[in-house]
Motif scaffolding. Structure first.
Motif, PDB file in Angstrom:
ATOM      1  N   ILE A   8      15.898 -40.408  -0.347  1.00  0.00           N
ATOM      2  CA  ILE A   8      15.111 -41.546   0.106  1.00  0.00           C
ATOM      3  C   ILE A   8      15.553 -42.845  -0.556  1.00  0.00           C
ATOM      4  CG2 ILE A   8      13.273 -41.450  -1.625  1.00  0.00           C
ATOM      5  CD1 ILE A   8      11.311 -41.857   0.723  1.00  0.00           C
ATOM      6  N   GLY A   9      16.314 -42.776  -1.646  1.00  0.00           N
ATOM      7  CA  GLY A   9      16.837 -43.975  -2.279  1.00  0.00           C
ATOM      8  C   GLY A   9      15.779 -44.752  -3.043  1.00  0.00           C
ATOM      9  N   ALA A  10      16.174 -45.925  -3.543  1.00  0.00           N
ATOM     10  CA  ALA A  10      15.264 -46.787  -4.300  1.00  0.00           C
ATOM     11  C   ALA A  10      14.226 -47.387  -3.364  1.00  0.00           C
ATOM     12  CB  ALA A  10      16.047 -47.877  -5.015  1.00  0.00           C
ATOM     13  N   VAL A  11      12.967 -47.328  -3.757  1.00  0.00           N
ATOM     14  CA  VAL A  11      11.870 -47.809  -2.925  1.00  0.00           C
ATOM     15  C   VAL A  11      11.270 -49.055  -3.570  1.00  0.00           C
ATOM     16  CG1 VAL A  11       9.666 -47.258  -1.856  1.00  0.00           C
ATOM     17  CG2 VAL A  11      11.377 -45.465  -2.163  1.00  0.00           C
ATOM     18  N   PRO A  12      11.299 -50.193  -2.895  1.00  0.00           N
ATOM     19  CA  PRO A  12      10.699 -51.409  -3.463  1.00  0.00           C
ATOM     20  C   PRO A  12       9.191 -51.419  -3.308  1.00  0.00           C
ATOM     21  CG  PRO A  12      11.643 -51.875  -1.318  1.00  0.00           C
ATOM     22  CD  PRO A  12      11.956 -50.431  -1.604  1.00  0.00           C
ATOM     23  N   ASN A  13       8.562 -52.449  -3.842  1.00  0.00           N
ATOM     24  CA  ASN A  13       7.123 -52.651  -3.689  1.00  0.00           C
ATOM     25  C   ASN A  13       6.806 -53.250  -2.331  1.00  0.00           C
ATOM     26  OD1 ASN A  13       7.656 -53.361  -6.905  1.00  0.00           O
ATOM     27  ND2 ASN A  13       5.860 -52.100  -6.530  1.00  0.00           N
ATOM     28  N   LEU A  14       5.563 -53.085  -1.926  1.00  0.00           N
ATOM     29  CA  LEU A  14       5.055 -53.685  -0.696  1.00  0.00           C
ATOM     30  C   LEU A  14       4.088 -54.804  -1.062  1.00  0.00           C
ATOM     31  CD1 LEU A  14       4.631 -53.717   2.423  1.00  0.00           C
ATOM     32  CD2 LEU A  14       2.792 -52.054   2.057  1.00  0.00           C
ATOM     33  N   VAL A  15       4.299 -55.984  -0.480  1.00  0.00           N
ATOM     34  CA  VAL A  15       3.442 -57.142  -0.700  1.00  0.00           C
ATOM     35  C   VAL A  15       2.835 -57.538   0.641  1.00  0.00           C
ATOM     36  CG1 VAL A  15       3.276 -59.466  -1.661  1.00  0.00           C
ATOM     37  CG2 VAL A  15       5.025 -57.892  -2.503  1.00  0.00           C
ATOM     38  N   VAL A  16       1.512 -57.633   0.711  1.00  0.00           N
ATOM     39  CA  VAL A  16       0.825 -57.986   1.950  1.00  0.00           C
ATOM     40  C   VAL A  16      -0.192 -59.088   1.655  1.00  0.00           C
ATOM     41  CG1 VAL A  16       1.126 -55.701   2.977  1.00  0.00           C
ATOM     42  CG2 VAL A  16      -0.941 -56.198   1.664  1.00  0.00           C
ATOM     43  N   THR A  17      -0.448 -59.909   2.667  1.00  0.00           N
ATOM     44  CA  THR A  17      -1.500 -60.924   2.586  1.00  0.00           C
ATOM     45  C   THR A  17      -2.380 -60.796   3.816  1.00  0.00           C
ATOM     46  OG1 THR A  17      -0.235 -62.655   3.740  1.00  0.00           O
ATOM     47  CG2 THR A  17       0.035 -62.481   1.349  1.00  0.00           C
ATOM     48  N   ALA A  18      -3.679 -60.939   3.596  1.00  0.00           N
ATOM     49  CA  ALA A  18      -4.664 -60.907   4.677  1.00  0.00           C
ATOM     50  C   ALA A  18      -5.629 -62.058   4.447  1.00  0.00           C
ATOM     51  CB  ALA A  18      -5.414 -59.571   4.700  1.00  0.00           C
ATOM     52  N   GLY A  19      -5.423 -63.149   5.164  1.00  0.00           N
ATOM     53  CA  GLY A  19      -6.247 -64.322   4.942  1.00  0.00           C
ATOM     54  C   GLY A  19      -6.001 -64.888   3.554  1.00  0.00           C
ATOM     55  N   ASN A  20      -7.008 -64.853   2.697  1.00  0.00           N
ATOM     56  CA  ASN A  20      -6.863 -65.344   1.327  1.00  0.00           C
ATOM     57  C   ASN A  20      -6.732 -64.212   0.312  1.00  0.00           C
ATOM     58  OD1 ASN A  20      -9.496 -64.384   1.525  1.00  0.00           O
ATOM     59  ND2 ASN A  20     -10.305 -65.886   0.081  1.00  0.00           N
ATOM     60  N   VAL A  21      -6.365 -63.028   0.768  1.00  0.00           N
ATOM     61  CA  VAL A  21      -6.233 -61.854  -0.101  1.00  0.00           C
ATOM     62  C   VAL A  21      -4.751 -61.506  -0.249  1.00  0.00           C
ATOM     63  CG1 VAL A  21      -6.712 -59.392  -0.331  1.00  0.00           C
ATOM     64  CG2 VAL A  21      -8.501 -60.933   0.443  1.00  0.00           C
ATOM     65  N   MET A  56      11.503 -51.004   3.822  1.00  0.00           N
ATOM     66  CA  MET A  56      11.306 -50.684   2.413  1.00  0.00           C
ATOM     67  C   MET A  56      12.343 -49.647   2.001  1.00  0.00           C
ATOM     68  SD  MET A  56       7.142 -50.523   2.344  1.00  0.00           S
ATOM     69  CE  MET A  56       7.163 -50.348   0.560  1.00  0.00           C
ATOM     70  N   GLY A  57      13.450 -50.117   1.455  1.00  0.00           N
ATOM     71  CA  GLY A  57      14.514 -49.214   1.068  1.00  0.00           C
ATOM     72  C   GLY A  57      15.311 -48.744   2.263  1.00  0.00           C
ATOM     73  N   SER A  58      15.831 -47.545   2.154  1.00  0.00           N
ATOM     74  CA  SER A  58      16.708 -47.008   3.191  1.00  0.00           C
ATOM     75  C   SER A  58      16.028 -45.984   4.081  1.00  0.00           C
ATOM     76  CB  SER A  58      17.929 -46.345   2.536  1.00  0.00           C
ATOM     77  OG  SER A  58      17.522 -45.297   1.662  1.00  0.00           O
ATOM     78  N   SER A  59      14.735 -45.674   3.838  1.00  0.00           N
ATOM     79  CA  SER A  59      14.094 -44.615   4.614  1.00  0.00           C
ATOM     80  C   SER A  59      12.668 -44.937   5.025  1.00  0.00           C
ATOM     81  CB  SER A  59      14.092 -43.297   3.813  1.00  0.00           C
ATOM     82  OG  SER A  59      15.396 -42.879   3.499  1.00  0.00           O
ATOM     83  N   LEU A  60      12.147 -46.103   4.702  1.00  0.00           N
ATOM     84  CA  LEU A  60      10.768 -46.435   5.018  1.00  0.00           C
ATOM     85  C   LEU A  60      10.690 -47.824   5.643  1.00  0.00           C
ATOM     86  CD1 LEU A  60       9.044 -45.285   1.694  1.00  0.00           C
ATOM     87  CD2 LEU A  60       8.920 -44.090   3.877  1.00  0.00           C
ATOM     88  N   PHE A  61       9.699 -48.013   6.491  1.00  0.00           N
ATOM     89  CA  PHE A  61       9.355 -49.349   6.952  1.00  0.00           C
ATOM     90  C   PHE A  61       7.845 -49.424   7.132  1.00  0.00           C
ATOM     91  CE2 PHE A  61      10.194 -46.994  10.879  1.00  0.00           C
ATOM     92  CZ  PHE A  61       9.117 -47.342  11.699  1.00  0.00           C
ATOM     93  N   ASP A  63      -4.858 -50.402  12.236  1.00  0.00           N
ATOM     94  CA  ASP A  63      -4.440 -49.944  10.914  1.00  0.00           C
ATOM     95  C   ASP A  63      -2.945 -50.180  10.732  1.00  0.00           C
ATOM     96  OD1 ASP A  63      -6.999 -49.161  10.643  1.00  0.00           O
ATOM     97  OD2 ASP A  63      -6.630 -47.005  10.735  1.00  0.00           O
ATOM     98  N   SER A  64      -2.576 -50.689   9.574  1.00  0.00           N
ATOM     99  CA  SER A  64      -1.165 -50.889   9.241  1.00  0.00           C
ATOM    100  C   SER A  64      -0.575 -49.564   8.759  1.00  0.00           C
ATOM    101  CB  SER A  64      -1.017 -51.965   8.173  1.00  0.00           C
ATOM    102  OG  SER A  64      -1.566 -53.192   8.613  1.00  0.00           O
ATOM    103  N   LEU A  65       0.666 -49.285   9.138  1.00  0.00           N
ATOM    104  CA  LEU A  65       1.253 -47.964   8.945  1.00  0.00           C
ATOM    105  C   LEU A  65       2.495 -48.027   8.067  1.00  0.00           C
ATOM    106  CD1 LEU A  65       1.094 -46.641  12.631  1.00  0.00           C
ATOM    107  CD2 LEU A  65      -0.612 -46.351  10.825  1.00  0.00           C
ATOM    108  N   LEU A  66       2.616 -47.050   7.180  1.00  0.00           N
ATOM    109  CA  LEU A  66       3.834 -46.797   6.428  1.00  0.00           C
ATOM    110  C   LEU A  66       4.552 -45.635   7.090  1.00  0.00           C
ATOM    111  CD1 LEU A  66       5.655 -47.296   3.910  1.00  0.00           C
ATOM    112  CD2 LEU A  66       4.265 -45.572   2.739  1.00  0.00           C
ATOM    113  N   VAL A  67       5.765 -45.869   7.568  1.00  0.00           N
ATOM    114  CA  VAL A  67       6.490 -44.895   8.377  1.00  0.00           C
ATOM    115  C   VAL A  67       7.818 -44.576   7.715  1.00  0.00           C
ATOM    116  CG1 VAL A  67       7.403 -44.364  10.684  1.00  0.00           C
ATOM    117  CG2 VAL A  67       5.416 -45.873  10.439  1.00  0.00           C
ATOM    118  N   GLN A  68       8.138 -43.296   7.653  1.00  0.00           N
ATOM    119  CA  GLN A  68       9.447 -42.854   7.200  1.00  0.00           C
ATOM    120  C   GLN A  68      10.327 -42.567   8.407  1.00  0.00           C
ATOM    121  OE1 GLN A  68       9.455 -39.284   4.816  1.00  0.00           O
ATOM    122  NE2 GLN A  68      11.674 -39.295   4.530  1.00  0.00           N
ATOM    123  N   PHE A  69      11.590 -42.947   8.313  1.00  0.00           N
ATOM    124  CA  PHE A  69      12.511 -42.710   9.413  1.00  0.00           C
ATOM    125  C   PHE A  69      13.752 -42.001   8.902  1.00  0.00           C
ATOM    126  CE2 PHE A  69      13.940 -46.701   7.642  1.00  0.00           C
ATOM    127  CZ  PHE A  69      15.327 -46.649   7.740  1.00  0.00           C
TER     128      PHE A  69
END
Length: 556
Positions: A52-65, A418-423, A431-437
């Motif tokens: 799966i390789g190196a996996v970075p962090n996920l950063v999200v914003t929702a309005g003022n969050v 997100m890396g070489s195997s996730l988006f 709902d927002s989804l984390l998907v492996q490909f």
């Protein structure tokens, strides 16, 4: 005495911006959890495990969050994976049995985030530097954030404001603008660009390693990690470059100096004048020098469709840029160009030479895009359908574009790899989804049917990727939908690529709401006095409204 006019009862959950980067850890901190196994050591019928390789962090914003996540990957057969009682979604892919989003920090800001970018620290996989987060707020406020291990949270490394009397000339007499700040970062982390007041571009120059900024020596002495930081900034007036009506801009790959490509319209048009003015857009590539401020025009392309609205930089080693419109997709670079018509509304400039057409009809207005591989892009349409676009190239020359249907998903507001195997599929409406490909070679019809079964058997049907419509499903069963034919490295034979998708995790979105009611409970205490004696009930119906964001706009 003062009272609050508005009280937020629930934080917004509809994600508007998303990005990925190495915020809490660096690339050098990654320890391979799943080593790649060569296909020669396996039986011919078993697929190769690529890791799966190196996996970075996920950063999200929702309005003022603002929220920062880390991905916890569970490999197949691991001790912690066997002992974990948490339910895992999907099956096993590339030796991974599960992947979960773990919240690192959560912040409620004092304003809605208009745009977000991740400033890369540069360097290769052995780099010990971390990336930084850049946030833009109305009208022209910018904040640069980095992760601090001592507080296990984010801290502000620099703030930039282009408001007030000294910057009043940037507005040129206007008081309001239809669009907020638009931000993009250089892929190599040399600078970042923010489009303010429609035609003012702010360049934030990143500090190089060993530049002597405050805090660098302390971090190096204590063995801590250094994040990317901003050294200086300056403003470019796009009017001086004969640019107006900017639609989008992006930094491209494979240049010694940062190069920004700007999509703009030479003159405006509308639906009633399409027969006279239909190719009014243009892209211009400028070299942004970090030593001399005036940018230099490198190349430009004219006569692009009027409905072009998005640019997507093509990764190395191909390079160039994709111009996405409602009816066409164009690829351009200095020495090569090609296009693809998506429906019957797509026309060429002189109507004499027709563009190559896709095998099906689709519209790409309000679409989101990201890269799965350096030659395969994932597109999400306004209807939630996922499309795969492949660049068929020879060396560094793109010969043609191939578009194919994939599956269907939520209506997305953004996509990030997100890396070489996730988006990650971000959504304001679902709902927002984390998907492996997974990308395989020479997939057969049976493997395509297994892909459908994996997603169809997900735990929660409301949070999973949905199967496409009946006509798309027929294409999938026929073995044509997830197959691509492109030039391999040796250019001697055609290689077939097939993609598998698996939902790993999701972020729940509360909304959109069509109706709700509220009231005060009857107090049965006979000794109650004052406000406790209130006994009333009020009904409120807000049709076609949403509370995803604290802003006062209602979207159906």
């Amino acid at each position: 005495m003062s009272f609050a006019a508005c009280k937020m009862m629930h934080c917004p959950t509809g994600i508007e911006n998303c990005g990925s980067g190495f915020i809490t850890h660096s690339r050098a901190d990654f320890v391979p959890q799943i080593p790649t196994i060569q296909a020669d050591d396996l039986e011919p019928e078993l697929p190769a495990r690529r890791g799966i390789g190196a996996v970075p962090n996920l950063v999200v914003t929702a309005g003022n969050v603002l929220e920062l996540y880390v991905v916890r990957v569970h490999e197949e057969g691991a001790r912690e994976s066997r002992s974990s009682a948490e339910p895992k979604r999907g099956g096993v892919m590339d030796g991974v049995s599960g992947a979960l989003l773990e919240l690192v920090c959560h912040y409620r800001l004092h304003g809605n985030v208009e745009s977000m970018a991740v400033l890369s620290s540069g360097g290769g996989d052995s780099s010990k530097r971390r990336d930084s987060i850049i946030l833009a707020f109305k009208d022209a406020k910018i904040s640069v954030l980095e992760f601090d291990d001592s507080i296990h949270g984010l801290r502000t490394s620099s703030m930039h404001c282009f408001e007030g009397p000294e910057w009043l000339h940037l507005k040129r007499g206007r008081e309001s603008f239809a669009r907020g700040p638009l931000m993009n970062a250089d892929p190599q982390g040399r600078c970042s660009g923010i489009l303010l007041y429609d035609l003012q571009m702010v360049i934030l120059k990143a500090a190089q390693v060993g530049s002597g900024l405050v805090g660098d020596d302390d971090a190096l002495g204590s063995g801590g990690a250094i994040s990317a930081r901003i050294k200086s900034s300056y403003v470019i007036n796009l009017r001086d470059l004969d640019i107006k009506h900017v639609k989008d801009f992006v930094f491209v790959y494979d240049y010694i100096e940062p190069v920004v490509v700007i999509l703009h319209a030479r003159e405006l048009t509308w639906a009633g004048r399409i027969s006279w003015k239909h190719h009014t857009c243009k892209i211009s590539a400028f070299s942004i020098s970090t030593t001399s401020k005036p940018p230099t025009l490198i190349w430009s392309v004219v006569n692009l469709p009027h409905d072009a609205y998005k640019l997507l930089a093509v990764p190395s080693p191909i390079g160039g840029v994709l111009v996405i419109g409602a009816n066409t997709i164009h690829y351009h670079r200095e020495s090569a160009s090609c296009g693809l018509a998506l429906n019957s509304y797509a026309v060429s400039v002189d109507r004499s030479q027709e563009l190559p057409r896709a095998s099906f009809s689709v519209e790409l207005d309000a679409a989101s895009a990201t890269w799965l591989l350096n030659d395969v892009a994932l597109l999400s349409t306004k209807t939630g359908e996922l499309l795969l676009l492949m660049l068929v190239y020879d060396g560094r020359v793109v010969r043609r574009l191939d578009l194919s249907k994939s599956k269907a998903s939520v209506l997305t507001s953004g996509i990030t790899t997100m890396g070489s195997s996730l988006f990650f599929l971000a959504s304001r409406l679902g709902d927002s989804l984390l998907v492996q490909f997974n990308c395989g070679m020479g997939s057969s019809l049976s493997s395509l049917k297994e892909e459908v079964g994996d997603i169809e058997g997900d735990i929660n049907s409301a949070k999973r990727l949905k199967i496409s419509s009946s006509d798309a499903l027929q294409d999938m069963v026929s073995g044509e939908e997830l197959s691509f034919y492109g030039s391999p490295q040796n250019n001697t034979e055609l290689a077939q690529k097939s993609f598998s998708f698996m939902v790993r995790d999701s972020l729940v979105n509360v909304g959109p709401l069509k109706d709700f009611s509220y009231g005060v409970r009857i107090n049965a205490d006979p000794s109650a006095t004052g406000v406790l004696l209130w006994s009333w009930k009020k009904w409120c119906s807000l049709c076609s409204s949403t509370i995803n964001s604290p802003r006062n706009d209602f979207r159906g």
